[in-house]
Enzyme design. Structure first.
Site: not given
Length: 636
Positions: A330, A523, A527
Site C-alpha cells: 500500500d 496499514d 487494506d
C-alpha cells in the site's frame, strides 16, 4: 506426577542396579541382585513408565500408534521376560527396562526445560510491567494498582518510571525507551499527540497521557497472546510428521519382530540375545526427535521474531513466506509517512481553502488532517457543511452556504470542465508526486490544493533488500498514476497499480495470485480485505485494529526494513524445521541397523540401555539445533 519428579525417582532407584552391574564384573552375580532389581524396576515401571504405557494403550484402542508405543512395548518386553527368567532361575535384564526409562525421561526433562526457556522468553515481558500508576482524578494525583487504570484516565509519568498502559500524550515532552517491546535500541523522542506503549521507560521529562488501552488490550499483552497462539499452532508440515509417525511406529514394530525372528530362528542366537536386539530396535527408533522437529523450531523462531518487534501470528505463514515471489505495498502510511501536508494552493485561493476545510472537517480521509492543519495555520474561518457525503474512491460533497460544493479527484469532476491553465498546473504538481485535491462550487472548479506525503526514509533500503532476494515489488494504491509512479521511482518499486478503489484492492491481489505467491503490506482499514486475501498479510505497527487482525505478520516498529527481517526469520525458521526433520529421519535410518545387530561382525553392538541414551541425545540435538535460531544473523 511431574516429568522431573518421575526422572529423579527412576534415576535414584536405578543407581543400585548400576552398582550391581559393576560388582558382577568382579564377583559375579549374587542371589539378591536379581530380587532387588525386580523390586526396584517394578517401582520404576509402576510410577515412571506407567504414563508411556497408558498413552500407548489409549492409542491402541483407537487403532493408532504413537511414540510412546515403542517405549512401552520395549520396556514391557524387557521387564516381563526378566520376571519370567527370575522365576526360572535364569539371567535377568531388569536394568535394561529401568535404564531405558531413565534415559528417555532424561531427554524429555532437557527438552521440557529448553522448550520452556524458548516459550517463556516473550511472556517474561509481562514481568516488566509497572505495578501501579499515578492517575489524576478530580484534579489530584493518586497511586492505584495498574489493574485499576481505566480507559480515559489521565496518567502522569515521571523521569525513570515505567509507562503503565498504552495511551496518547496530552502534556509534556520526553524520550522513551521502547526496546523491551519493539526491539528499538535508541530512545524515541515523544511529545503531545504521540502514542506511548505500556511497560516502556520514560527516560527524561514528565509526561501526562490519556489511557487508551488497558489490561489485555495493551500492545504488550497482545504481543504475548499472539506469540502464545503462534507457538501452539500447527504448521502444515506438522501434518506430514504426524503421517510419518502413524506409518513409522507400526513399521518399526514389524522390523523389531523380524529382527527377533532372524536372530533366533536363522542365526542361532539365544532367546535372550534375540529379544534384546528387538528391544534395542524399538527403543532407538522411537521418533521423539521427529515429533520435536517442528514445535521447538517454531517456539524459538516466533520468540526471537517477537523480540525483534515482528509478530508471527500462526505457524502456517512460515511455509507460505518461503514461496512468496511478489510483495505488494500500500502507499499511504506504508511506503510513505502517512502524514501529508499542503504544499500548494492554486486558483481562487481563499475560497478554495475555505470550502475544502469545511468539507474535510467531516471527513475521515488521511488527507483531511493536512487540509485542516493548513487552514488553521492560515486562519481560515469556515461554517458547517450540510448533507455531507463521502463518495468512495472519488472524494466528498455537501452544501456550504446554500450551494453544493465538492472536493476530490478528477473522477469526481468528470462532468465539469477544467481550465487549461488549471489542468496544466495539476499535471505539473502530480509529476512532483503531489496529490491534487480539486475543489468545486456548483458546476465550477475553483482551484486545487496540492498535498504531498513523503516516502519513509527506510523505504528505499527495504525495497532494495527485497529485490536482492529476487522478489518482485508492486505498489497498489488509490492515488493517481503519476503521483504513485513518482513515489515508486523514488524508492525503487518495480510496478505500480494506481487509482484502485478500496474494494478493488482484494480483487487485484487475487489477479496477481493467479501467477504469483503474493504478500501484501498495508496499514489501513481499507487494506484489511487485501491483507486477508494475500498468501501472506503483513500489517504495519501503525495499522488500525482491523488491519492488524487481518494480517498474519505484524511489524510493531512500523519500519519497512522489518518486512525483510520478517521474511528472513520466517524462512530461516521453516528451513530449520526441515533440517530437524531430515536429521531426525537420518538418525533413525542409521540407528536401526546398528540396533538390529547388522554390524555385529565389526564389533559394533547396541544394548537397549545405549539405545535409550542415543534416542535421548537425538531429541536433544533437535532442540539444540532449534535454539541456534537465536543466533542466526539477519540483515536489512
Amino acid at each position: 506426577m511431574s516429568l522431573k519428579r518421575r526422572f529423579w525417582i527412576s534415576f535414584v532407584l536405578a543407581l543400585p542396579m548400576l552398582y550391581f552391574m559393576i560388582e558382577m564384573l568382579f564377583t559375579g552375580m549374587k542371589a539378591y541382585h536379581s530380587w532387588l532389581s525386580f523390586i526396584l524396576t517394578t517401582i520404576i515401571m509402576s510410577l515412571s513408565a506407567w504414563p508411556f504405557i497408558k498413552s500407548a494403550w489409549a492409542s491402541f484402542k483407537k487403532h493408532h500408534s504413537n511414540m510412546d508405543t515403542l517405549i512401552a512395548v520395549g520396556t514391557s518386553l524387557a521387564y516381563f521376560y526378566s520376571v519370567f527368567a527370575l522365576i526360572k532361575g535364569q539371567a535377568v535384564y531388569f536394568e535394561s527396562a529401568a535404564y531405558i526409562i531413565v534415559f528417555v525421561l532424561l531427554g524429555q526433562v532437557f527438552e521440557e526445560k529448553m522448550r520452556k526457556k524458548a516459550s517463556s522468553a516473550v511472556e517474561k515481558l509481562l514481568d516488566l510491567q509497572a505495578k501501579d500508576a499515578e492517575v489524576i482524578r478530580d484534579g489530584k494525583p493518586i497511586k492505584i494498582p495498574i489493574a485499576s487504570v481505566q480507559v480515559g484516565d489521565l496518567v502522569r509519568v515521571k523521569p525513570g518510571e515505567k509507562i503503565a498502559v498504552d495511551g496518547q500524550i496530552v502534556e509534556g515532552h520526553s524520550s522513551i525507551d521502547e526496546s523491551m517491546v519493539t526491539g528499538e535500541s535508541m530512545p524515541l523522542s515523544k511529545s503531545v499527540g504521540d502514542k506511548v506503549i505500556g511497560s516502556t521507560i520514560n527516560t527524561n521529562g514528565s509526561l501526562i497521557f490519556r489511557a487508551e488501552k488497558v489490561g489485555s488490550d495493551t500492545m504488550l499483552a497482545q504481543i504475548v497472546d499472539f506469540v502464545k497462539k503462534a507457538q501452539t499452532s500447527h504448521a502444515p508440515i506438522q501434518k506430514l510428521t504426524d503421517r510419518i509417525s502413524d506409518i513409522f511406529v507400526p513399521l518399526i514394530l514389524i522390523v523389531s519382530i523380524l529382527t527377533f525372528m532372524v536372530w533366533y530362528l536363522f542365526l542361532d542366537a539365544s532367546l535372550v540375545s534375540a529379544l534384546l536386539y528387538a528391544v534395542s530396535v524399538m527403543v532407538i527408533a522411537c521418533p521423539c526427535a521427529l515429533g520435536l522437529a517442528t514445535p521447538t523450531a517454531l517456539m524459538v523462531g516466533t520468540a526471537r521474531s517477537a523480540r525483534l518487534g515482528i509478530l508471527i501470528k500462526n505457524a502456517g505463514v512460515l511455509e507460505e513466506v518461503e514461496k512468496i515471489s511478489t510483495i505488494v505495498f500500500d502507499k499511504t502510511g506504508t511506503i510513505t509517512e502517512g502524514k501529508p501536508r499542503v504544499t500548494d494552493l492554486v486558483g481562487q485561493k481563499d475560497k478554495v481553502l475555505e470550502i475544502a476545510a469545511a468539507l474535510e472537517a467531516s471527513s475521515e480521509h488521511p488527507l483531511a488532517s493536512a487540509v485542516l492543519d493548513f487552514a488553521k495555520e492560515k486562519g481560515a474561518v469556515t461554517e458547517a457543511i450540510s448533507d455531507f457525503k463521502a463518495i468512495e474512491g472519488k472524494g466528498i460533497s455537501g452544501f456550504y452556504k446554500g450551494k453544493q460544493v465538492l472536493a476530490g479527484n478528477v473522477k469526481l469532476m468528470a462532468e465539469m470542465t477544467l481550465s487549461k491553465n488549471l489542468e496544466r498546473q495539476m499535471v505539473e504538481l502530480q509529476e512532483q508526486a503531489k496529490t491534487a485535491l480539486l475543489v468545486a462550487e456548483g458546476q465550477e472548479v475553483l482551484g486545487l490544493i496540492a498535498i504531498q506525503d513523503q516516502a519513509k526514509q527506510e523505504a528505499q533500503a527495504a525495497i532494495t533488500a527485497l529485490k536482492k532476494r529476487g522478489l518482485q515489488t508492486i505498489m497498489l494504491t488509490g492515488d493517481n498514476q503519476k503521483v504513485a509512479k513518482v513515489i515508486a521511482d523514488q524508492v525503487g518499486i518495480d510496478h505500480v497499480i494506481a487509482e484502485v478503489l478500496p474494494e478493488e484492492k482484494a480483487h487485484k491481489i487475487q489477479e496477481l495470485q493467479s501467477q504469483h505467491k503474493v504478500a501484501f503490506v498495508g496499514d489501513g482499514i481499507n487494506d484489511a480485505p487485501a491483507l486477508s486475501v494475500a498468501d501472506v498479510g503483513i500489517a504495519m505497527g501503525s495499522a488500525t485494529d482491523i488491519a492488524i487482525e487481518s494480517g498474519e505478520i505484524v511489524l510493531i516498529k512500523n519500519d519497512l526494513r522489518d518486512v525483510v527481517k520478517a521474511i528472513q526469520i520466517s524462512t530461516k525458521t521453516f528451513r530449520r524445521i526441515k533440517t530437524n526433520l531430515f536429521w531426525a529421519l537420518i538418525y533413525n535410518l542409521i540407528g536401526i541397523p546398528v540396533a538390529a545387530g547388522c554390524f555385529i561382525g565389526l564389533g559394533v553392538r547396541m544394548t537397549p540401555e545405549l539405545a535409550g541414551l542415543a534416542m535421548a541425545f537425538s531429541s536433544l540435538s533437535v532442540v539444540f539445533n532449534s535454539l541456534l535460531l537465536n543466533y542466526v544473523s539477519l540483515s536489512d
